[in-house]
Design a protein around this motif. Structure first.
Motif, PDB file in Angstrom:
ATOM      1  N   GLU A  77      -1.475   5.635   3.270  1.00  0.00           N
ATOM      2  CA  GLU A  77      -2.583   4.749   3.616  1.00  0.00           C
ATOM      3  C   GLU A  77      -2.232   3.897   4.827  1.00  0.00           C
ATOM      4  OE1 GLU A  77      -4.214   2.404   0.483  1.00  0.00           O
ATOM      5  OE2 GLU A  77      -4.331   4.095  -0.927  1.00  0.00           O
TER       6      GLU A  77
ATOM      7  N   GLN B 251      -2.494   6.099   7.917  1.00  0.00           N
ATOM      8  CA  GLN B 251      -3.890   6.338   8.250  1.00  0.00           C
ATOM      9  C   GLN B 251      -4.546   5.106   8.878  1.00  0.00           C
ATOM     10  OE1 GLN B 251      -5.442   9.301   7.852  1.00  0.00           O
ATOM     11  NE2 GLN B 251      -7.374   8.563   8.693  1.00  0.00           N
ATOM     12  N   GLU B 252      -4.347   3.932   8.262  1.00  0.00           N
ATOM     13  CA  GLU B 252      -5.060   2.735   8.688  1.00  0.00           C
ATOM     14  C   GLU B 252      -4.494   2.112   9.962  1.00  0.00           C
ATOM     15  OE1 GLU B 252      -5.207   0.002   5.423  1.00  0.00           O
ATOM     16  OE2 GLU B 252      -6.128   1.478   4.066  1.00  0.00           O
ATOM     17  N   LYS B 253      -3.174   2.180  10.142  1.00  0.00           N
ATOM     18  CA  LYS B 253      -2.552   1.509  11.280  1.00  0.00           C
ATOM     19  C   LYS B 253      -2.402   2.411  12.498  1.00  0.00           C
ATOM     20  CE  LYS B 253      -0.951  -1.997  11.445  1.00  0.00           C
ATOM     21  NZ  LYS B 253      -1.537  -3.260  11.942  1.00  0.00           N
TER      22      LYS B 253
ATOM     23  N   GLU C 249      -6.059   6.605  12.187  1.00  0.00           N
ATOM     24  CA  GLU C 249      -7.494   6.369  12.380  1.00  0.00           C
ATOM     25  C   GLU C 249      -7.811   5.649  13.682  1.00  0.00           C
ATOM     26  OE1 GLU C 249     -11.254   4.257  10.064  1.00  0.00           O
ATOM     27  OE2 GLU C 249      -9.474   4.889   8.939  1.00  0.00           O
TER      28      GLU C 249
ATOM     29  N   LYS D   4       0.843  -1.195   0.000  1.00  0.00           N
ATOM     30  CA  LYS D   4       0.000   0.000   0.000  1.00  0.00           C
ATOM     31  C   LYS D   4       0.876   1.242   0.000  1.00  0.00           C
ATOM     32  CE  LYS D   4      -3.836  -1.964   2.695  1.00  0.00           C
ATOM     33  NZ  LYS D   4      -4.638  -1.836   3.943  1.00  0.00           N
TER      34      LYS D   4
END
Length: 223
Positions: free
Chosen positions: A126, A129-131, A134, A122
């Motif tokens: 991203e 943000q995801e790990k 967020e 990725k």
């Protein structure tokens, strides 16, 4: 300052490595970069371990500001000439064996971000943000890109002032999320302590304090 800010970015990149270890995406800190980032295969950085890049002990022939090539050469090539950061770092040679001295260089952190890109398949923002951002309640991750679409792991993040301090608070809380660990059991200890004698904080013969270093974190004397 921009230097202090760039260290905040480096710590987020480092923390994502710890999370990748915990979830099994990266199997070992002693794996070479090329295992996850094949664009570095057959290069000095490709053979360098994730551990040594975390320590700023890659042994790569690059300098922060007192040697050649240094970060001024890098920024000129990247920002003025449109160089590809991955290819630029891959072209660097070896200065000394990895794990033998401390040399604070931005390319170590960038290659760590490339390892994460490859491991998760990725783009780096991203993953941030995801790990991290967020689940832990940061704002939206906004990361600058080079002319070839690569986000860098050491600079160009645009956070709020609150988010600058947020990561430090998470470390005070042992990076737990809803009562569950997000990094391996030994990660906090490795971040809090020098991983080699040459990285220990100390005072020289004239009483000047020399900060120590661990996994992309500075260590004060008498911590």
């Amino acid at each position: 300052s921009s230097s202090a800010a760039s260290d905040v970015y480096k710590r987020q990149t480092s923390t994502l490595v710890g999370m990748a270890l915990q979830d099994g995406t990266i199997s070992s800190l002693d794996d070479p970069a090329e295992k996850y980032a094949p664009q570095f295969a057959g290069t000095a950085y490709g053979e360098t371990s994730i551990r040594h890049m975390l320590m700023m002990s890659s042994g790569i022939d690059f300098f922060h500001g007192s040697g050649s090539p240094d970060r001024r050469d890098f920024y000129n090539d990247l920002l003025q000439e449109g160089a590809d950061f991955d290819k630029w770092a891959a072209a660097l040679g070896r200065r000394v064996q990895g794990g033998t001295d401390f040399n604070y260089i931005l390319t170590d952190t960038h290659v760590l971000s490339a390892v994460l890109r490859g491991a998760y398949a990725k783009p780096f923002p991203e993953i941030v943000q995801e790990k991290l951002w967020e689940p832990f309640g940061f704002g939206e991750a906004q990361w600058g890109l080079d002319f070839h679409g690569h986000a860098t792991g050491h600079w160009s993040l645009a956070p709020t002032l609150q988010d600058f301090a947020h990561l430090g608070q998470l470390y005070l809380e042992d990076l737990m999320l809803d009562g569950n660990p997000t990094v391996t059991n030994d990660w906090i200890d490795m971040v809090a302590n020098a991983q080699a004698p040459f990285q220990e904080p100390r005072a020289d013969n004239e009483g000047n304090v020399i900060e120590g270093y661990s996994f992309q974190f500075w260590l004060p004397l008498d911590y």
